[in-house]
Design a protein around this motif. Structure first.
Motif, short mmCIF file in Angstrom:
data_model
loop_
_atom_site.label_atom_id
_atom_site.label_comp_id
_atom_site.label_asym_id
_atom_site.label_seq_id
_atom_site.Cartn_x
_atom_site.Cartn_y
_atom_site.Cartn_z
N LEU A 12 0.84 -1.19 0.00
CA LEU A 12 0.00 0.00 0.00
C LEU A 12 0.88 1.24 0.00
N GLN A 13 0.54 2.20 -0.86
CA GLN A 13 1.28 3.45 -0.91
C GLN A 13 0.32 4.62 -1.12
N GLU A 14 0.87 5.85 -0.96
CA GLU A 14 0.02 7.04 -1.01
C GLU A 14 -0.35 7.46 -2.42
N ARG A 15 0.56 7.24 -3.39
CA ARG A 15 0.37 7.82 -4.72
C ARG A 15 0.24 6.73 -5.79
N LEU A 16 -0.34 7.11 -6.91
CA LEU A 16 -0.45 6.21 -8.05
C LEU A 16 0.88 6.15 -8.80
N PRO A 17 1.34 4.98 -9.21
CA PRO A 17 2.53 4.91 -10.06
C PRO A 17 2.29 5.58 -11.41
N ALA A 18 3.30 6.21 -11.95
CA ALA A 18 3.16 6.78 -13.29
C ALA A 18 2.85 5.69 -14.31
N ALA A 19 3.27 4.45 -14.02
CA ALA A 19 3.04 3.34 -14.94
C ALA A 19 1.57 2.95 -15.04
N THR A 20 0.73 3.48 -14.16
CA THR A 20 -0.69 3.11 -14.17
C THR A 20 -1.31 3.32 -15.54
N TRP A 21 -1.02 4.46 -16.18
CA TRP A 21 -1.67 4.79 -17.45
C TRP A 21 -0.95 4.16 -18.63
N THR A 22 0.29 3.71 -18.43
CA THR A 22 0.94 2.88 -19.45
C THR A 22 0.24 1.53 -19.51
N LEU A 23 -0.08 1.03 -18.34
CA LEU A 23 -0.74 -0.26 -18.23
C LEU A 23 -2.21 -0.16 -18.65
N CYS A 24 -2.89 0.87 -18.15
CA CYS A 24 -4.33 1.04 -18.37
C CYS A 24 -4.61 2.49 -18.77
N PRO A 25 -4.56 2.80 -20.06
CA PRO A 25 -4.75 4.19 -20.50
C PRO A 25 -6.08 4.80 -20.08
N ASP A 26 -7.11 3.99 -19.85
CA ASP A 26 -8.43 4.51 -19.49
C ASP A 26 -8.61 4.67 -17.98
N PHE A 27 -7.58 4.45 -17.20
CA PHE A 27 -7.69 4.63 -15.75
C PHE A 27 -7.98 6.10 -15.46
N PRO A 28 -8.86 6.40 -14.50
CA PRO A 28 -9.15 7.81 -14.18
C PRO A 28 -7.88 8.58 -13.84
N SER A 29 -7.89 9.87 -14.10
CA SER A 29 -6.72 10.69 -13.82
C SER A 29 -6.51 10.84 -12.32
N ALA A 30 -5.26 11.08 -11.94
CA ALA A 30 -4.94 11.30 -10.54
C ALA A 30 -5.68 12.52 -10.01
N GLU A 31 -5.83 13.53 -10.86
CA GLU A 31 -6.55 14.74 -10.45
C GLU A 31 -8.00 14.42 -10.13
N GLU A 32 -8.62 13.59 -10.96
CA GLU A 32 -10.01 13.21 -10.72
C GLU A 32 -10.15 12.43 -9.41
N LEU A 33 -9.17 11.57 -9.13
CA LEU A 33 -9.23 10.74 -7.93
C LEU A 33 -8.76 11.48 -6.69
N GLY A 34 -8.06 12.59 -6.88
CA GLY A 34 -7.62 13.39 -5.74
C GLY A 34 -6.38 12.87 -5.05
N VAL A 35 -5.52 12.19 -5.81
CA VAL A 35 -4.26 11.69 -5.25
C VAL A 35 -3.10 12.13 -6.14
N GLY A 36 -1.89 11.95 -5.61
CA GLY A 36 -0.70 12.32 -6.36
C GLY A 36 -0.21 11.19 -7.25
#
Length: 244
Positions: free
Chosen positions: A183-207
């Motif tokens: 468990l960590q505080e922020r989303l990995p930058a690789a999230t959108w490489t893996l899943c381009p349709d993942f909601p944005s960090a801004e939308e989710l309110g995390v870094g």
């Protein structure tokens, strides 16, 4: 901001959440588990997974966090998982990461890459529950669709000193390590490489952790282990509540 969101989840899900083992490792060298023993720590669970090569489930849900503490542990946090672990012998490519965001508002977004290389994103709502399993009420959190709840649910086994975690889920009457990671505080930058349709960090309110660009788990952790969620105060010996 995090404490405020955690409080929001605790209040908003209070209605959904009902109030709310021994040290020997389960299993013999041949792989048969001891029905009176469950792993109490992530280290014990990993030893069992390695010994059985991930091909054996457990008779009950391992877990060491109370349902009323899920909000503090999981509110606006990210579970980075190691999908396709080499000890299990399945999953392609090996060690491909998965990402789970659990929002303080109950939002649950899951990202992984399928074995065929296609991205997979699923969004649901998660709620903490106390469910009657065996001799007592077991805390789980359930990200099932609201119209099909309850189905399975997830039982977290957590290491408050390292941030490592395993989410267990039942299938055919036994519990399996569904997600193994941390468990960590922020989303990995690789999230959108893996899943381009993942909601944005801004939308989710995390870094976003810009250093975590790798899409395999060992490489990602080597790049940056992440700002881990370290809450040893939330770990309890046995959160199951006996029922007469």
């Amino acid at each position: 901001m995090k404490s405020k969101r955690t409080a929001t989840l605790a209040a908003g899900l209070a209605i959904a959440a009902l109030a709310g083992c021994v040290k020997d490792l389960p299993g013999t060298p041949e792989g048969d588990y001891d029905p009176d023993s469950l792993p109490e720590t992530v280290a014990e669970a990993k030893a069992f997974i390695a010994r059985t090569r991930g091909r054996q489930g457990l008779p009950d849900a391992p877990g060491n966090v109370r349902a009323e503490d899920y909000a503090a542990l999981l509110g606006d946090t990210v579970m980075v998982t190691n999908n396709g672990r080499p000890e299990t012998g399945y999953g392609l490519p090996l060690n491909r990461i998965g990402v789970i965001f659990t929002g303080a508002d109950g939002r649950y977004v899951w990202c992984k890459m399928r074995d065929n290389g296609e991205p997979y994103v699923k969004e649901r709502r998660w709620v903490p529950e106390m469910r009657r399993l065996g001799p007592g009420l077991t805390p789980i959190f359930d990200p099932s669709p609201e119209d099909t709840r309850p189905i399975n649910g997830l039982s977290p086994l957590y290491d408050g000193a390292t941030g490592e975690a395993i989410f267990y889920t039942p299938n055919d009457g036994v519990w399996w390590d569904w997600d193994v990671g941390h468990l960590q505080e922020r989303l990995p930058a690789a999230t959108w490489t893996l899943c381009p349709d993942f909601p944005s960090a801004e939308e989710l309110g995390v870094g976003v952790n810009a250093r975590q660009t790798a899409t395999t788990y060992p490489e990602l952790v080597a790049q940056d282990p992440g700002r881990r969620i370290l809450r040893p105060d939330l770990v309890t010996h046995n959160p199951v509540e006996p029922v007469e």
